[in-house]
Design a protein around this motif. Sequence first.
Motif, PDB file in Angstrom:
ATOM      1  N   LEU A  89      56.027 -28.069 -43.094  1.00 49.44           N
ATOM      2  CA  LEU A  89      54.627 -27.635 -43.095  1.00 49.44           C
ATOM      3  C   LEU A  89      53.768 -28.413 -42.101  1.00 49.44           C
ATOM      4  N   ILE A  90      54.417 -29.225 -41.275  1.00 44.87           N
ATOM      5  CA  ILE A  90      53.668 -30.001 -40.275  1.00 44.87           C
ATOM      6  C   ILE A  90      53.459 -29.158 -39.022  1.00 44.87           C
ATOM      7  N   MET A 109      55.885  -9.734 -51.533  1.00 49.56           N
ATOM      8  CA  MET A 109      56.173  -9.359 -52.924  1.00 49.56           C
ATOM      9  C   MET A 109      57.642  -8.963 -53.081  1.00 49.56           C
ATOM     10  N   TYR A 110      58.166  -8.275 -52.092  1.00 50.86           N
ATOM     11  CA  TYR A 110      59.573  -7.866 -52.147  1.00 50.86           C
ATOM     12  C   TYR A 110      60.487  -9.089 -52.103  1.00 50.86           C
ATOM     13  N   SER A 111      60.140 -10.062 -51.263  1.00 51.60           N
ATOM     14  CA  SER A 111      60.934 -11.288 -51.159  1.00 51.60           C
ATOM     15  C   SER A 111      60.890 -12.081 -52.457  1.00 51.60           C
ATOM     16  N   TYR A 112      59.692 -12.230 -53.018  1.00 52.37           N
ATOM     17  CA  TYR A 112      59.557 -12.964 -54.282  1.00 52.37           C
ATOM     18  C   TYR A 112      60.301 -12.266 -55.408  1.00 52.37           C
ATOM     19  N   LEU A 113      60.244 -10.944 -55.438  1.00 54.60           N
ATOM     20  CA  LEU A 113      60.964 -10.204 -56.470  1.00 54.60           C
ATOM     21  C   LEU A 113      62.466 -10.443 -56.354  1.00 54.60           C
ATOM     22  N   GLY A 114      62.998 -10.364 -55.142  1.00 52.57           N
ATOM     23  CA  GLY A 114      64.423 -10.586 -54.935  1.00 52.57           C
ATOM     24  C   GLY A 114      64.851 -11.980 -55.344  1.00 52.57           C
ATOM     25  N   ALA A 115      64.038 -12.985 -54.990  1.00 51.59           N
ATOM     26  CA  ALA A 115      64.390 -14.373 -55.317  1.00 51.59           C
ATOM     27  C   ALA A 115      64.301 -14.643 -56.815  1.00 51.59           C
ATOM     28  N   THR A 116      63.261 -14.126 -57.482  1.00 50.01           N
ATOM     29  CA  THR A 116      63.125 -14.366 -58.928  1.00 50.01           C
ATOM     30  C   THR A 116      64.208 -13.640 -59.712  1.00 50.01           C
ATOM     31  N   LEU A 117      64.608 -12.452 -59.259  1.00 47.66           N
ATOM     32  CA  LEU A 117      65.742 -11.773 -59.891  1.00 47.66           C
ATOM     33  C   LEU A 117      67.025 -12.571 -59.685  1.00 47.66           C
ATOM     34  N   GLN A 118      67.165 -13.145 -58.492  1.00 49.38           N
ATOM     35  CA  GLN A 118      68.361 -13.923 -58.177  1.00 49.38           C
ATOM     36  C   GLN A 118      68.420 -15.225 -58.968  1.00 49.38           C
ATOM     37  N   ILE A 119      67.292 -15.660 -59.472  1.00 49.64           N
ATOM     38  CA  ILE A 119      67.256 -16.824 -60.364  1.00 49.64           C
ATOM     39  C   ILE A 119      67.435 -16.390 -61.813  1.00 49.64           C
ATOM     40  N   LEU A 268      63.853 -35.831 -53.844  1.00 47.59           N
ATOM     41  CA  LEU A 268      62.918 -36.318 -52.837  1.00 47.59           C
ATOM     42  C   LEU A 268      62.494 -35.224 -51.872  1.00 47.59           C
ATOM     43  N   PHE A 269      63.400 -34.299 -51.521  1.00 48.91           N
ATOM     44  CA  PHE A 269      63.097 -33.415 -50.389  1.00 48.91           C
ATOM     45  C   PHE A 269      61.891 -32.496 -50.598  1.00 48.91           C
ATOM     46  N   PRO A 270      61.649 -31.906 -51.787  1.00 48.46           N
ATOM     47  CA  PRO A 270      60.416 -31.107 -51.915  1.00 48.46           C
ATOM     48  C   PRO A 270      59.163 -31.979 -51.877  1.00 48.46           C
ATOM     49  N   MET A 271      59.276 -33.223 -52.370  1.00 52.17           N
ATOM     50  CA  MET A 271      58.137 -34.132 -52.307  1.00 52.17           C
ATOM     51  C   MET A 271      57.844 -34.536 -50.853  1.00 52.17           C
ATOM     52  N   ALA A 272      58.909 -34.669 -50.049  1.00 56.23           N
ATOM     53  CA  ALA A 272      58.719 -34.966 -48.625  1.00 56.23           C
ATOM     54  C   ALA A 272      58.028 -33.797 -47.923  1.00 56.23           C
ATOM     55  N   MET A 273      58.318 -32.572 -48.365  1.00 59.67           N
ATOM     56  CA  MET A 273      57.642 -31.405 -47.800  1.00 59.67           C
ATOM     57  C   MET A 273      56.151 -31.449 -48.127  1.00 59.67           C
ATOM     58  N   ILE A 274      55.820 -31.826 -49.364  1.00 62.04           N
ATOM     59  CA  ILE A 274      54.409 -31.971 -49.735  1.00 62.04           C
ATOM     60  C   ILE A 274      53.780 -33.118 -48.951  1.00 62.04           C
ATOM     61  N   GLY A 275      54.554 -34.189 -48.744  1.00 60.08           N
ATOM     62  CA  GLY A 275      54.081 -35.273 -47.891  1.00 60.08           C
ATOM     63  C   GLY A 275      53.758 -34.781 -46.490  1.00 60.08           C
ATOM     64  N   GLY A 276      54.604 -33.892 -45.976  1.00 63.31           N
ATOM     65  CA  GLY A 276      54.343 -33.287 -44.671  1.00 63.31           C
ATOM     66  C   GLY A 276      53.067 -32.462 -44.668  1.00 63.31           C
ATOM     67  N   LEU A 277      52.808 -31.763 -45.782  1.00 66.47           N
ATOM     68  CA  LEU A 277      51.570 -30.990 -45.899  1.00 66.47           C
ATOM     69  C   LEU A 277      50.350 -31.917 -45.862  1.00 66.47           C
ATOM     70  N   PHE A 398      54.485 -17.862 -46.549  1.00 65.92           N
ATOM     71  CA  PHE A 398      54.126 -17.658 -47.950  1.00 65.92           C
ATOM     72  C   PHE A 398      55.336 -17.702 -48.883  1.00 65.92           C
ATOM     73  N   PHE A 399      56.540 -17.688 -48.299  1.00 66.09           N
ATOM     74  CA  PHE A 399      57.751 -17.621 -49.118  1.00 66.09           C
ATOM     75  C   PHE A 399      58.651 -18.843 -48.943  1.00 66.09           C
ATOM     76  N   SER A 400      58.969 -19.173 -47.700  1.00 71.61           N
ATOM     77  CA  SER A 400      59.983 -20.194 -47.416  1.00 71.61           C
ATOM     78  C   SER A 400      59.713 -21.558 -48.032  1.00 71.61           C
ATOM     79  N   PRO A 401      58.453 -22.037 -48.095  1.00 74.59           N
ATOM     80  CA  PRO A 401      58.262 -23.364 -48.703  1.00 74.59           C
ATOM     81  C   PRO A 401      58.521 -23.408 -50.204  1.00 74.59           C
ATOM     82  N   PHE A 402      58.640 -22.250 -50.845  1.00 73.84           N
ATOM     83  CA  PHE A 402      58.706 -22.224 -52.301  1.00 73.84           C
ATOM     84  C   PHE A 402      60.060 -21.767 -52.857  1.00 73.84           C
ATOM     85  N   LEU A 403      60.592 -20.678 -52.334  1.00 72.25           N
ATOM     86  CA  LEU A 403      61.849 -20.143 -52.849  1.00 72.25           C
ATOM     87  C   LEU A 403      62.890 -20.055 -51.734  1.00 72.25           C
TER      88      LEU A 403
END
Length: 460
Positions: A89-90, A109-119, A268-277, A398-403
């Motif tokens: 996110l830098i 919305m289509y991407s989020y639907l696919g990822a949440t179904l896949q979970i 650590l890695f998602p926290m490092a991403m927030i650190g980058g934000l 809107f998608f890649s940083p989260f799912l």
Amino acid sequence: MFPNSPVDSGALNSLIFYLSVLGLILFVGTLLRLKVGIFKKYFIPASLIAGFIGLLLGPYSLNVLPAEMVATWGSLAGVLITIVFAPMLIGMTLGNSKEASKFAVPQVMYSYLGATLQIGIPLIIAGLILIPLFGVNQLFGTVIEIGWAGGHGTAGGMSEVFTTLGWGDGSSIALTSATLGLLIGIFGGMIIINIGVKKGYTSVIKDQSQLKTAKQADTSEKVASSYSSVNSNVVESFGFHAAIISIAILLGWVLQGLLSPIIPGLPLFPMAMIGGLIVNIILSKTKYFELIDRHTLQRIQGLALEFLIVGAVASISIPVVIEYAVPLLILTATSILVLVWYFFYVGPRMFEKDWFEHSIVNLGTLTGVIAVGLMLLRTVDPDMKTDAAAAYALRAPFFSPFLGGGLITALIPTLIVAYSSLIVGIGFLAISALILVLAYVFGIFRLNRRSVRQSVNKSA
């Protein structure tokens, strides 16, 4: 708080040697990728080829490479994934165009639907069937989304998380799942494309004779892949960007320490991403923001990711994969059925125009990597005449940083340990249903499309 003993110089020398061997294997994998036809045709990454070379030479096969070396490679994945995520996110700026946002909403919305179904679906299957019948770990259902949408990088990088939460076998299973997902994306995607062309679902390609595997140059002209944003008399540009990444990781390390009592096993890695934000927000208020070159950050990410994949795949424990083969195949078969429904039922009802092209790029990404999704899209839309590629690119921030290997993906194992596979699976299935309801309310998802052929005729 800080380590108070120096690292043994012998251990450092061993690490340099192990990394050198890893680099040699990656070089061989690159040569094979450039020369072997089947690897070129189906876009098999050189790092994946190299990983399998390492696996073949490792302690579970030919036993040429010592177990200690291969184990070190596997351990590096947890470190390298942090370097991959920290700069995500830098240097990013989001446009304010309402038109662009509206353009990307169906893809998001289509991407989020696919990822949440896949979970959700795999976790429910694991909770209801696999855990009672096969005694697999509660985290077993996570390997589909981690391996498919997350890819080999995320699967390898999650090894530390699995180990911390008491399932050391998880990384090998997730990496095997990632390999299966890549094959499903490539070969399954081509089968779906042939069906789509035959039935007239595609917008650009109208005959199977027009189908050609998307071509991609294996080598390119020598063009700049990054730019020097700081005068070399001041500091080397790569060094400057590495310093920024280091700050993001340090901030992530602080955040991890603060949140670990509340969220045990937090990686650590998602926290490092927030650190980058945080770094991005601070620098964006200053004139120094202009010194950030996104391409340079991407080169550093790419370097870490290539070595991560090689080491992670090479360290797969074959006995563990054999042990979990049956439940993994059950989970894979179920996920394929869900993916087919998602593609053929939701796709034409979510996208008013060019539904096949919009859907196929997501199918490739949800099973393999972005390159597979774009390869499938280029096969059905070689000249990019549809809006699918542009909308897909707009949805990324809107998608890649989260799912698909992002923040939510990293937190799911912790949620499962706290609430169980079944409860978390039901929760994500409810989120999938909510996404469909919201899409329907806002006129994006249309139930009145009685058939995919009607949708094609409407968009033609």
